[in-house]
Design a protein around this motif. Structure first.
Motif, mmCIF file in Angstrom:
data_model
loop_
_atom_site.group_PDB
_atom_site.id
_atom_site.type_symbol
_atom_site.label_atom_id
_atom_site.label_comp_id
_atom_site.label_asym_id
_atom_site.label_seq_id
_atom_site.Cartn_x
_atom_site.Cartn_y
_atom_site.Cartn_z
ATOM 1 N N ALA A 92 2.182 -5.047 -3.837
ATOM 2 C CA ALA A 92 3.138 -4.137 -2.778
ATOM 3 C C ALA A 92 3.937 -3.267 -3.771
ATOM 4 N N SER A 94 7.512 -1.817 -5.023
ATOM 5 C CA SER A 94 9.040 -2.283 -5.177
ATOM 6 C C SER A 94 9.842 -1.173 -5.401
ATOM 7 N N ASN A 95 10.935 -1.500 -5.275
ATOM 8 C CA ASN A 95 12.241 -0.604 -5.366
ATOM 9 C C ASN A 95 12.057 0.006 -6.743
ATOM 10 N N GLU A 116 16.714 1.420 -0.334
ATOM 11 C CA GLU A 116 16.545 0.549 0.902
ATOM 12 C C GLU A 116 15.291 0.976 1.561
ATOM 13 N N THR A 119 10.081 -1.045 5.492
ATOM 14 C CA THR A 119 9.024 -1.961 5.675
ATOM 15 C C THR A 119 8.483 -2.385 4.209
ATOM 16 N N HIS A 120 7.629 -3.385 4.150
ATOM 17 C CA HIS A 120 6.767 -3.610 2.859
ATOM 18 C C HIS A 120 5.621 -2.676 2.960
ATOM 19 N N ILE A 121 5.514 -2.261 1.721
ATOM 20 C CA ILE A 121 4.528 -0.907 1.540
ATOM 21 C C ILE A 121 3.465 -1.804 1.074
ATOM 22 N N LYS A 122 2.323 -1.823 1.674
ATOM 23 C CA LYS A 122 0.959 -2.310 1.215
ATOM 24 C C LYS A 122 -0.236 -1.617 1.410
ATOM 25 N N TYR A 127 5.669 7.281 3.001
ATOM 26 C CA TYR A 127 6.795 6.443 3.579
ATOM 27 C C TYR A 127 8.232 7.119 3.306
#
Length: 148
Positions: A92, A94-95, A116, A119-122, A127
């Motif tokens: 995924a 991450s920040n 922030e 959603t989780h980016i997968k 986005y």
């Protein structure tokens, strides 16, 4: 449990705030990550030093935060990631990955804790993330996850 925040925590407060939280949250999340310290009578000196430093930074950083907001919102950011044929990522985003991609795109250096993502980016695609630059200034960062 009474704690003194040492870093800004979304939904709780800013550095230097004295907060009251449930024992488990403080003991298992805030304290081990260094986001807070236990409150004591002697800790009041620490609170005063943190708030004084925060006030000094906020006064001069408001204009800077507005300038950075303009730069962030106009910057085109692409986050490279390994993906399969269907567009699904191996892992995924991450920040920290987002902050590194902004810096690589010529944008300002961002603190990953101030980013922030809802959603989780997968998967690959476009986005949005919110970057808290200042208590009064938040920028909306649009980025695209591309195959590396």
């Amino acid at each position: 449990m009474k704690l003194i925040l040492t870093h800004e925590v979304s939904g709780l407060g800013a550095a230097g705030d004295i907060i009251e939280v449930k024992d488990g949250y403080g003991r298992n999340y805030l304290l081990p990550r260094g986001l807070a310290t236990a409150w004591t009578k002697g800790g009041q000196k620490q609170v005063d030093a943190i708030t004084k430093g925060r006030e000094v930074r906020e006064i001069k950083d408001l204009d800077t935060a507005r300038n950075i907001k303009g730069r962030l919102e106009s910057t085109s950011v692409q986050v490279p990631a390994k993906s399969g044929q269907s567009g699904r990522l191996f892992g995924a985003i991450s920040n920290g990955d987002i902050a590194a991609a902004v810096k690589a795109a010529g944008g300002p250096e961002l603190d990953k804790r101030k980013i922030e993502v809802k959603t989780h980016i997968k998967t690959l695609g476009s986005y949005e993330a919110t970057v808290r630059l200042h208590p009064e200034v938040a920028a909306t960062l649009t980025f695209e996850v591309v195959s590396a």
